[in-house]
Design a protein around this motif. Structure first.
Motif, PDB file in Angstrom:
ATOM      1  N   HIS A 125       0.807  -1.510  -0.008  1.00  0.00           N
ATOM      2  CA  HIS A 125      -0.240   0.436  -0.348  1.00  0.00           C
ATOM      3  C   HIS A 125       0.678   0.926  -0.165  1.00  0.00           C
ATOM      4  CE1 HIS A 125      -4.330  -1.880   0.154  1.00  0.00           C
ATOM      5  NE2 HIS A 125      -3.486  -2.444   1.218  1.00  0.00           N
ATOM      6  N   ASN A 130      -0.530   4.887  -0.873  1.00  0.00           N
ATOM      7  CA  ASN A 130      -1.860   4.582  -0.201  1.00  0.00           C
ATOM      8  C   ASN A 130      -1.594   4.052   1.206  1.00  0.00           C
ATOM      9  OD1 ASN A 130      -3.845   4.493  -2.021  1.00  0.00           O
ATOM     10  ND2 ASN A 130      -3.246   2.081  -2.866  1.00  0.00           N
ATOM     11  N   LYS A 132      -3.029   5.902   4.477  1.00  0.00           N
ATOM     12  CA  LYS A 132      -3.955   5.532   5.107  1.00  0.00           C
ATOM     13  C   LYS A 132      -4.417   4.352   4.901  1.00  0.00           C
ATOM     14  CE  LYS A 132      -6.124   9.958   4.679  1.00  0.00           C
ATOM     15  NZ  LYS A 132      -7.343  10.415   4.695  1.00  0.00           N
ATOM     16  N   ASP A 133      -4.304   3.371   3.933  1.00  0.00           N
ATOM     17  CA  ASP A 133      -4.465   1.885   3.941  1.00  0.00           C
ATOM     18  C   ASP A 133      -3.568   1.431   4.926  1.00  0.00           C
ATOM     19  OD1 ASP A 133      -6.873   1.844   2.625  1.00  0.00           O
ATOM     20  OD2 ASP A 133      -5.825   2.339   0.531  1.00  0.00           O
TER      21      ASP A 133
END
Length: 329
Positions: A125, A130, A132-133
């Motif tokens: 991620h 990403n 946040k993921d």
């Protein structure tokens, strides 16, 4: 790789492990030469191997905390017991020795598989942008293993990448609570406060990290960097010269260390030392490309904010028309 291992274990632990390893290898060979054919020979050789693994386990345990320490003893403990049986019952030494090695190898895959998968997913991620993921995965992992400092350290790095410095500070503070004798949390706090230009507070944490890990180059290097910002030239010289003497593992670190030392010498009015460190800086010129490659990565954002100006200055000082006055601008 070898230097990284020495840096992680520390010089004292490394020397102890080297002595134990040499004792196991050469002691075993010596026994083979002097007592070939004796019924107790193999058990004695197993005992030497057992001593090495006990020393390794104790050393690793001293460097780990929480779930990491627990996994270590689950992986090595039964193996050490089986090796011990091989010493006590020489007729079955080969059987117990093989079982011990089999347990130690198998345990690594069984115990680390899940954590590795979660870290791999978080890193995937991260590479995709990403963050946040990636943080969400670490949140779940921390909820399952709340006393594993490595999880907090990794999540703190993710928070720094997302410019959420308060949460990064919270995670590093949690590390200092779980493992107060480890330099990891204090070093992380020093870096975050330096990133926030709160250099006096950063120095306090950097000094604590050094006190916790006096035989390592990284706390010395970080402390020297922070003191450069504070224009404490004598302290810069003390800590960075010690780091260089200890041995900085990469040219890019040596480049900046000599830059900060040159600036400290210039501020003290020591032109001879200034020229000496600039000459040493020129010898590390090839690492400028390495820094540029690192800065080009999205994951290097915190490092870029902290060090990019220094790297640009080093590059400028390598130009033929560079003036020493650049050091104090």
């Amino acid at each position: 790789m070898l230097r990284q291992m020495v840096n992680w274990f520390g010089p004292n632990n490394t020397r102890v492990l080297a002595v134990l390893l040499a004792g196991a290898v050469f002691g075993s060979l010596g026994l083979q030469v002097l007592f070939a054919g004796e019924s107790w020979l193999f058990a004695a050789q197993i005992a030497l191997v057992w001593l090495f693994f006990v020393g390794l386990a104790l050393t690793l345990s001293s460097r780990l905390t929480g779930a990491g320490k627990k996994r270590l003893w689950i992986a090595l403990g039964p193996g050490l017991v089986l090796l011990g049986f091989g010493i006590v019952v020489p007729d079955y030494a080969l059987t117990f020795g093989g079982a011990a090695m089999g347990w130690m190898v198998a345990a690594q895959f069984v115990l680390r598989g899940r954590v590795r998968m979660e870290y791999q997913a978080a890193i995937k991620h991260l590479r995709a942008g990403n963050i946040k993921d990636a943080i969400s995965i670490m949140d779940k992992l921390i909820a399952t293993e709340p006393n594993e400092t490595e999880h907090y350290r990794f999540r703190a790095e993710l928070f720094r990448l997302s410019s959420n410095l308060p949460k990064a500070i919270t995670d590093y503070e949690r590390i200092t609570q779980i493992a107060p004798e480890s330099p990891t949390g204090y070093g992380g706090l020093a870096e975050v406060y330096a990133q926030r230009s709160e250099y006096e507070r950063a120095r306090e944490y950097a000094q604590t990290a050094l006190d916790k890990q006096p035989g390592q180059w990284m706390p010395l290097y970080n402390l020297g960097m922070i003191e450069d910002r504070l224009k404490d030239s004598d302290a810069v010289r003390e800590h960075l010269e010690a780091a260089l003497k200890m041995g900085l593992p990469h040219s890019r670190y040596r480049l900046l260390a000599h830059l900060w030392l040159a600036r400290a010498a210039y501020r003290r009015g020591d032109m001879a030392a200034t020229e000496q460190h600039l000459a040493a800086l020129r010898q590390q010129a090839n690492s400028l490309d390495e820094w540029q490659t690192i800065f080009a990565s999205k994951q290097a954002a915190p490092l870029r904010r902290l060090l990019e100006a220094d790297v640009k200055l080093a590059k400028r000082l390598l130009e033929p028309d560079a003036q020493l006055e650049l050091l104090d601008r």
